[in-house]
Enzyme design. Structure first.
Site: not given
Length: 269
Positions: A2-3, A58, A110, A259
DNA sequence: AGTTGAACCCGGACGC
DNA sequence: TGCGTCCGGGTTCAAC
């Protein structure tokens, strides 16, 4: 993961579902997800009312009536679900906040967390974050000012939370595509028009993604039709081998600064 | 200031 | 059905 747009969607729905409600129960199944002892956590949070849920970058901030704040970061794979025991997805739940027979489930945490702070502490936690890209104060001039001393790649600069906050791997690619710029271009080598375009694309893509409820395709509650409809609007992210929506060229996937990066060789320069 | 790489974490996907 | 293995990826931190 999620951003900004995903967290903004959660924020809106959470305010509708639990804003103003009192927490009737707390269940901690994974102690690593919190920053105090489970006993302290329960003592401070249980029977407390959630006044309002706010978003910063975020993160989500659950403001409690007693002045404490629950600071949430979902990191990778984390998500939330609101509903009854029967409706909840068949997944391991790390933390459960109860509101009568409705529960807010935190799933897939996590590296993600739910930390308890005072107002002062939470402010301290968030001091290093760059400006909110959609804030009214974040004008073109302030963007140009921010970019002035930057010499890194577009990709790495956009995901740098101290530069701008809330943009992650997906939206940095979406923004670069929209601005028709290659993610590996250097900030200091962009001309004025390109910088203006980049600013406009940051605002456009994030606003559009919020409008479509972000790209996380799992519903937040039973019957949720808002969350995740940006998923099939995505221009490049996760679309390797598919046709560019602007020029038809096949989208490529490449590692940039370790990335995963997606872009179009046909129309991004 | 930028870049790289390692550590963190464990559910779930994958292979057999 | 079951067991072992490994990946993902935002963030932080150290080293260059």
């Amino acid at each position: 993961m999620p951003e900004l747009p995903e967290m903004e969607t959660y924020k809106t729905l959470l305010n509708q579902k639990v804003g103003g409600k009192t927490l009737t129960g707390v269940s901690i199944n994974r102690e690593k997800s919190i920053n105090v002892s489970p006993a302290d956590f329960v003592n401070i949070v249980q029977n407390e009312r959630i006044e309002v849920i706010e978003r910063r970058a975020k993160h989500l901030l659950f403001h409690l009536k007693n002045g404490h704040v629950l600071l949430v970061h979902l990191m990778l794979g984390g998500r939330m679900f609101y509903g009854t025991e029967q409706e909840k997805p068949d997944r391991t739940v790390q933390i459960q906040l109860s509101f009568g027979n409705q529960h807010l489930y935190f799933i897939g945490l996590r590296l993600g967390y739910l930390h308890l702070f005072s107002e002062a502490e939470v402010k301290q936690e968030l001091t290093d974050l760059g400006p909110e890209p959609l804030d009214a104060n974040f004008t073109l001039d302030s963007f140009l000012d921010l970019v002035k001393n930057r010499r890194g790649k577009i990709k790495t600069t956009l995901v740098n939370q101290e530069f701008l906050s809330g943009i992650g791997n997906c939206y940095s690619d979406e923004i670069a595509w929209h601005a028709q710029l290659l993610p590996k271009r250097k900030m200091n080598e962009l001309n004025d028009n390109e910088k203006v375009q980049l600013y406009q694309s940051i605002r456009f893509i994030l606003q559009q993604a919020i409008q479509y409820g972000g790209y996380m395709d799992q519903p937040f509650f039973k019957g949720d039709t808002k969350t995740g409809t940006y998923d099939n609007k995505k221009y490049v992210y996760g679309r390797a081998g598919e046709a560019c929506k602007r020029c038809g060229t096949s989208i490529v996937k490449e590692e940039i600064s370790s990335r995963k990066t997606f872009y179009c060789k046909g129309c991004q320069t």
